[in-house]
Design a protein around this motif. Structure first.
Motif, PDB file in Angstrom:
ATOM      1  N   LYS A   1      73.288  31.539  37.668  1.00  0.00           N
ATOM      2  CA  LYS A   1      72.974  31.492  36.240  1.00  0.00           C
ATOM      3  C   LYS A   1      73.508  32.718  35.500  1.00  0.00           C
ATOM      4  CE  LYS A   1      68.952  30.337  33.452  1.00  0.00           C
ATOM      5  NZ  LYS A   1      67.505  30.137  33.493  1.00  0.00           N
TER       6      LYS A   1
ATOM      7  N   CYS B   1      75.749  32.940  32.097  1.00  0.00           N
ATOM      8  CA  CYS B   1      75.012  33.366  30.900  1.00  0.00           C
ATOM      9  C   CYS B   1      75.970  33.824  29.792  1.00  0.00           C
ATOM     10  CB  CYS B   1      74.084  34.516  31.294  1.00  0.00           C
ATOM     11  SG  CYS B   1      73.190  35.217  29.906  1.00  0.00           S
ATOM     12  N   GLY B   2      75.585  33.546  28.552  1.00  0.00           N
ATOM     13  CA  GLY B   2      76.409  33.946  27.415  1.00  0.00           C
ATOM     14  C   GLY B   2      76.490  35.461  27.234  1.00  0.00           C
ATOM     15  N   PHE B   3      75.488  36.192  27.723  1.00  0.00           N
ATOM     16  CA  PHE B   3      75.516  37.657  27.577  1.00  0.00           C
ATOM     17  C   PHE B   3      76.410  38.264  28.658  1.00  0.00           C
ATOM     18  CE2 PHE B   3      71.443  36.350  25.734  1.00  0.00           C
ATOM     19  CZ  PHE B   3      71.593  36.866  24.453  1.00  0.00           C
TER      20      PHE B   3
ATOM     21  N   PHE C   1      66.945  38.960  36.564  1.00  0.00           N
ATOM     22  CA  PHE C   1      67.661  38.163  35.565  1.00  0.00           C
ATOM     23  C   PHE C   1      66.853  36.939  35.163  1.00  0.00           C
ATOM     24  CE2 PHE C   1      70.318  34.643  34.266  1.00  0.00           C
ATOM     25  CZ  PHE C   1      70.827  35.192  33.095  1.00  0.00           C
TER      26      PHE C   1
ATOM     27  N   CYS D   1      65.882  36.158  31.332  1.00  0.00           N
ATOM     28  CA  CYS D   1      66.283  34.931  30.632  1.00  0.00           C
ATOM     29  C   CYS D   1      65.038  34.179  30.138  1.00  0.00           C
ATOM     30  CB  CYS D   1      67.117  34.071  31.581  1.00  0.00           C
ATOM     31  SG  CYS D   1      67.398  32.400  31.013  1.00  0.00           S
TER      32      CYS D   1
ATOM     33  N   LEU E   1      63.541  35.910  27.119  1.00  0.00           N
ATOM     34  CA  LEU E   1      64.358  35.734  25.900  1.00  0.00           C
ATOM     35  C   LEU E   1      64.147  34.336  25.318  1.00  0.00           C
ATOM     36  CD1 LEU E   1      67.909  37.272  26.518  1.00  0.00           C
ATOM     37  CD2 LEU E   1      66.029  38.209  25.206  1.00  0.00           C
ATOM     38  N   ARG E   2      64.083  33.349  26.223  1.00  0.00           N
ATOM     39  CA  ARG E   2      63.923  31.970  25.740  1.00  0.00           C
ATOM     40  C   ARG E   2      62.545  31.771  25.113  1.00  0.00           C
ATOM     41  NH1 ARG E   2      64.004  28.653  30.237  1.00  0.00           N
ATOM     42  NH2 ARG E   2      64.448  30.358  31.643  1.00  0.00           N
TER      43      ARG E   2
ATOM     44  N   CYS F   1      67.036  34.303  22.386  1.00  0.00           N
ATOM     45  CA  CYS F   1      68.385  33.982  22.860  1.00  0.00           C
ATOM     46  C   CYS F   1      69.007  32.976  21.892  1.00  0.00           C
ATOM     47  CB  CYS F   1      68.357  33.409  24.282  1.00  0.00           C
ATOM     48  SG  CYS F   1      70.016  32.954  24.811  1.00  0.00           S
TER      49      CYS F   1
ATOM     50  N   TYR G   1      71.942  31.765  21.954  1.00  0.00           N
ATOM     51  CA  TYR G   1      72.711  30.724  22.654  1.00  0.00           C
ATOM     52  C   TYR G   1      71.789  29.552  23.005  1.00  0.00           C
ATOM     53  CZ  TYR G   1      76.233  34.379  23.450  1.00  0.00           C
ATOM     54  OH  TYR G   1      77.165  35.363  23.292  1.00  0.00           O
ATOM     55  N   TYR G   2      70.628  29.912  23.542  1.00  0.00           N
ATOM     56  CA  TYR G   2      69.692  28.866  23.974  1.00  0.00           C
ATOM     57  C   TYR G   2      69.155  28.095  22.767  1.00  0.00           C
ATOM     58  CZ  TYR G   2      65.856  26.585  26.434  1.00  0.00           C
ATOM     59  OH  TYR G   2      65.009  25.644  26.965  1.00  0.00           O
TER      60      TYR G   2
ATOM     61  N   CYS H   1      74.476  27.958  25.117  1.00  0.00           N
ATOM     62  CA  CYS H   1      74.227  28.562  26.434  1.00  0.00           C
ATOM     63  C   CYS H   1      75.086  27.852  27.490  1.00  0.00           C
ATOM     64  CB  CYS H   1      72.750  28.448  26.802  1.00  0.00           C
ATOM     65  SG  CYS H   1      72.468  28.840  28.539  1.00  0.00           S
TER      66      CYS H   1
ATOM     67  N   TYR I   1      75.074  28.013  30.672  1.00  0.00           N
ATOM     68  CA  TYR I   1      74.325  27.517  31.831  1.00  0.00           C
ATOM     69  C   TYR I   1      73.654  26.181  31.505  1.00  0.00           C
ATOM     70  CZ  TYR I   1      70.916  27.056  35.536  1.00  0.00           C
ATOM     71  OH  TYR I   1      70.175  26.556  36.577  1.00  0.00           O
TER      72      TYR I   1
HETATM   73  S1  SF4 Z   1      69.289  30.984  27.995  1.00  0.00           S
HETATM   74 FE1  SF4 Z   1      70.269  32.792  27.128  1.00  0.00          FE
HETATM   75  S2  SF4 Z   1      69.789  34.420  28.596  1.00  0.00           S
HETATM   76 FE2  SF4 Z   1      69.401  32.486  29.629  1.00  0.00          FE
HETATM   77  S3  SF4 Z   1      71.318  31.961  30.672  1.00  0.00           S
HETATM   78 FE3  SF4 Z   1      71.399  30.981  28.660  1.00  0.00          FE
HETATM   79  S4  SF4 Z   1      72.486  32.457  27.389  1.00  0.00           S
HETATM   80 FE4  SF4 Z   1      71.761  33.566  29.180  1.00  0.00          FE
END
Ligand code: SF4
Length: 626
Positions: A111, A115-117, A128, A132, A135-136, A141, A143-144, A188, A190
């Motif tokens: 993952k 991840c976008g970061f 990690f 994650c 952040l969600r 986040c 991206y999410y 995101c 992932y």
């Molecule tokens: S949800 Fe955000 S922190 Fe988690 S993998 Fe996706 S981009 Fe990364």
């Protein structure tokens, strides 16, 4: 029509080439027969046969036949090498390009690699995943947030997310490409990859995704998969036993606990008593019977640490509080030592019923702090369930001999096993054993190292091009190198804990030098991680990469002696020979490569070791190699 030709004709729509290579048709036929009978198969197939296409094509044929019968299957292609991900993606694109059935592919890395970061790749996995998650849950986040539909309670994709999934599906996108496009679209990567994986026919992922029970359950739930409807292909399968042992093992040092204690104070958490008790346990075990600091290793009863803590605390409450404190720390910084201490105790608590774990204490040579390692000797604790439940398992490698060892150690019941010939011309390979030296423990001294250096230099002076010399450890590498005088040959030396950039830089410099000599350690960065067709003229193995004769080695020998009556073979010398052969395999990577494989240790000439070398190597044992 012979069965192999019939099978090849049947899978034609899934085979990316017009013709099969030598031995590849046999491979296709064997894989197809095994999968069609829902059986597992182990294959030893030397480099150059075309394993990836040879295994994927029959598996896909079976999958699409089942689809037509209304059964939905998935193929999981497990590999730990990033380069292999690209080869699988390329193979699927070629099959799709032939205009037959369109195969949907999901390319999943860990993952954090998706991840976008950008600054998360060095996180520990547990750090990690908590980072994650927080952040969600705190909607931090972006991206999410834009990937998921905020109005839905059921974690549905947003319109932008769905559009990206369908675009990436059509492209059979590779990780880097998908990640770049998702980042541009603020999605995101992932989650998008998991969205593709729900419909995918082939999912490329790491061993962890299938063999780590916790990760598998979460991953399968997310992508709607189960073991019963999975065909699992395991690449580089010779690494599987060791990878699973690593998955189930963990170590922590007193220094790590002290850092956790500092973290506890800094973040105003309430776990000080727990951590101080753990430190007290470590200090007490570092002392020998006379109260002096212990050097060397000591076996500790598995139950000791929990019994020690149980006498003071309620363990479930202790674990819960430490995990909550670690979550709080991770909300404010990316790494938590408290979390690592909790993970360590959680692993011991959750595996108490298994006798196959051992607890070893030792003083770390680098800083003197006492370290405790909780080590799993038996990988079948995890592999057996997967083997028993999956539709079919394919284990493949260029060094999977003796296959009955892998079958026994991993917990198969009578799988099919096939070994294939080497497609590269035998005349291109010279295999020499020079039985003049040894790195056996009792002979490790300056005189022997000088002798090794002498033979190494003499052989290298005869090599008309680049060479790689593999050593069993950094300390032997350093001892031999300091006694080597290689006039006219530049040495490129692999240092311990080389970074990814350092490794790439070293290889770059080595390849600029037509007569360079790369000195590396078996099992470190280069014995499996380099593929340099037409670049090497010699690979030399100095010594045998046996495990140090420590508690772990003794326990492995004991386990396999009790279970299969083959303790020394399974626990000691076959894994070492497998590593040596894998390293030697770096020399000849294409049909036009030619070079010498040189084994510099008299033990390679012993019957039991020599019997493990590939039958087609035409080995010459000589002291007169000039
Ligand atoms: S949800 Fe955000 S922190 Fe988690 S993998 Fe996706 S981009 Fe990364």
């Amino acid at each position: 029509m012979p069965e192999k030709d019939k099978n090849l004709a049947e899978i034609a729509g899934f085979f990316p080439y017009d013709r099969a290579r030598e031995f590849q048709d046999e491979l296709v036929s064997d894989i197809y027969s095994s999968i069609a009978k829902r059986q597992s198969i182990l294959i030893h197939a030397p480099t150059g046969i075309g394993k990836t296409a040879g295994v994927l094509a029959p598996a896909l044929k079976f999958l699409f036949d089942e689809k037509e019968r209304g059964h939905r299957l998935k193929i999981f292609f497990l590999t730990s090498r990033h380069t292999q991900h690209s080869i699988v993606v390329e193979t699927i694109r070629m099959i799709n390009g032939r205009g037959g059935k369109q195969i949907i592919l999901a390319d999943i890395f860990g993952k954090k690699f998706l991840c976008g970061f950008d600054d998360v790749v060095n996180f520990l996995p547990s750090d990690f995943s908590e980072y994650c998650r927080s952040l969600r849950s705190e909607k931090k986040c972006h991206y999410y947030s834009s990937t998921m539909d905020a109005s839905s309670q059921e974690k549905k994709f947003s319109k932008a997310g769905l559009a990206m999934i369908s675009r990436m599906k059509a492209k059979s996108a590779e990780r880097a490409e998908l990640r770049a496009e998702c980042k541009d679209a603020v999605l995101c990567p992932y989650e998008i990859t998991c969205g593709i994986a729900r419909d995918a026919d082939v999912v490329i992922c790491d061993y962890n995704h299938i063999f780590n029970t916790q990760i598998r359950e979460a991953f399968f739930k997310k992508i709607g998969a189960d073991l019963e409807n999975s065909i699992i292909i395991i690449d580089e399968a010779h690494n599987l036993p060791e990878r699973i042992r690593e998955m189930l093992s963990m170590e922590i040092s007193e220094k790590g606990l002290q850092l956790a204690l500092r973290e506890n104070k800094r973040f105003s958490q309430d776990c000080g008593d727990y951590l101080r008790a753990m430190i007290e346990f470590f200090i007490s075990r570092q002392a020998d019977d006379e109260g002096k600091t212990r050097f060397g290793e000591v076996l500790i009863e598995n139950s000791e640490i929990l019994d020690f803590l149980k006498a003071r605390f309620d363990i479930p409450k202790m674990l819960e509080e430490m995990e909550l404190a670690a979550d709080e720390v991770r909300r404010q910084q990316k790494r938590s030592f408290l979390g690592r201490a909790a993970d360590f105790l959680r692993l011991i608590a959750s595996t108490q019923e298994y006798e196959e774990f051992i607890t070893i204490g030792y003083s770390d040579a680098s800083d003197g702090f006492f370290t405790i390692e909780y080590f799993c000797t038996d990988p079948s604790i995890l592999t057996k369930e997967v083997i028993d439940k999956a539709k079919s398992i394919v284990l493949m490698s260029a060094t999977l001999e003796p296959m009955d060892m892998y079958s026994d150690v991993l917990g198969f019941d009578y799988p099919n096993m096939h070994a294939y010939g080497n497609p590269f011309p035998a005349k291109n390979r010279l295999t020499l054993i020079i039985p003049e030296t040894t790195t056996k423990y009792e002979f490790r001294n300056d005189v022997e190292y000088r002798r090794i250096a002498f033979h190494m230099m003499t052989v290298l002076s005869l090599v008309p091009g680049r060479a790689v010399v593999f050593f069993p450890s950094y300390s032997i590498l350093n001892s031999v190198i300091e006694k080597s005088k290689l006039t006219g040959r530049q040495l490129y030396i692999e240092r311990q804990k080389l970074s990814k950039e350092g490794k790439a830089g070293l290889i770059r410099e080595f390849l600029k030098d037509e007569k360079g000599v790369l000195c590396a350690v078996v099992g470190a960065s280069f014995s499996e991680g380099i593929d340099l067709p037409n670049k090497l003229k010699c690979v030399m193995l100095v010594g045998l990469p046996l495990r140090p004769p420590n508690i772990k080695a003794r326990k492995l020998i004991q386990l396999y002696q009790e279970r299969f009556g083959r303790g020394f073979e399974y626990g000691y010398f076959i894994p070492a020979m497998s590593k040596a052969i894998q390293s030697a395999g770096r020399c000849i990577r294409s049909s036009t490569d030619y070079g010498a494989l040189v084994f510099l240790d008299k033990r390679y000439d012993y019957e039991n070791y020599r019997a493990l070398m590939p039958k087609d190597w035409n080995i010459v044992s000589t002291s007169y190699y000039e």
